[in-house]
Design an enzyme around this catalytic site. Structure first.
Site, PDB file in Angstrom:
ATOM      1  N   CYS A   1      33.334  49.832  27.872  1.00 54.25           N
ATOM      2  CA  CYS A   1      34.775  49.577  27.937  1.00 54.25           C
ATOM      3  C   CYS A   1      35.178  48.833  29.208  1.00 54.25           C
ATOM      4  O   CYS A   1      35.917  47.841  29.146  1.00 54.25           O
ATOM      5  CB  CYS A   1      35.570  50.869  27.767  1.00 54.25           C
TER       6      CYS A   1
ATOM      7  N   HIS B   1      38.185  56.181  29.828  1.00 56.64           N
ATOM      8  CA  HIS B   1      38.060  55.040  28.928  1.00 56.64           C
ATOM      9  C   HIS B   1      39.176  54.067  29.276  1.00 56.64           C
ATOM     10  O   HIS B   1      40.266  54.482  29.672  1.00 56.64           O
ATOM     11  CB  HIS B   1      38.177  55.508  27.472  1.00 56.64           C
TER      12      HIS B   1
ATOM     13  N   HIS C   1      39.718  47.253  22.942  1.00 58.96           N
ATOM     14  CA  HIS C   1      38.776  47.989  23.790  1.00 58.96           C
ATOM     15  C   HIS C   1      37.409  48.030  23.140  1.00 58.96           C
ATOM     16  O   HIS C   1      37.244  47.692  21.974  1.00 58.96           O
ATOM     17  CB  HIS C   1      39.284  49.411  24.053  1.00 58.96           C
TER      18      HIS C   1
END
Length: 161
Positions: free
Chosen positions: A70, A121, A133
């Site tokens: 990510c 994240h 993402h």
């Protein structure tokens, strides 16, 4: 040479010199713009990046189309599409820019989630409702911020440009 043109040229050269000095003196935890990008261009650049990377598998530490994590996807997107150098890790990315509320999200804002006790994240807002993402289960995707999981794990949003 026309004095107006000469004056503008001097301001551009002076501005570039100031930017160069500021970039060299900037602390490493801040985003550094290579060239500014207008907000309307940001959304287009993000969609271009998404189309090029859509479905790329998640790989921890990855920085290529063979696999990307990510924060690596965020790092590459900002570098390649927006001309900005961001830190490489989610933790360091979460410390730059200015905090914004979820209601104020704009294309290009970073959205951060706490997905576990020590797990973070990051994605990039496309607008107030969606973000792009690198998902562990689906690779590079667009997800809805209205999804219960993302709403419950949303930690913060930051504007870095």
């Amino acid at each position: 040479m026309n004095s107006v043109i000469l004056s503008r040229a001097c301001r551009v050269v002076l501005g570039l010199g100031i930017l160069l000095v500021a970039a060299c003196a900037a602390p490493p935890k801040s985003a550094q713009a290579v060239h500014p990008v207008e907000t309307t261009t940001v959304e287009s650049a993000l969609y271009d990046q998404y189309q090029a990377w859509q479905g790329t598998a998640y790989r921890y530490g990855g920085m290529s189309k063979a696999g990307v994590d990510c924060s690596g996807f965020v790092y590459l997107t900002y570098r390649d599409q927006l001309g900005m150098q961001l830190p490489r890790t989610t933790l360091h990315q979460s410390r730059i820019g200015q905090a914004v509320s979820p209601q104020q999200l704009q294309a290009g804002d970073l959205v951060f989630f706490l997905t576990g006790p020590n797990t973070r994240h990051v994605g990039i807002a496309l607008d107030k409702h969606r973000f792009v993402h690198a998902s562990k289960s689906k690779g590079v995707v667009v997800s809805s911020l209205a999804n219960d999981y993302w709403q419950q794990t949303l930690w913060q949003a930051r504007r870095v440009y």
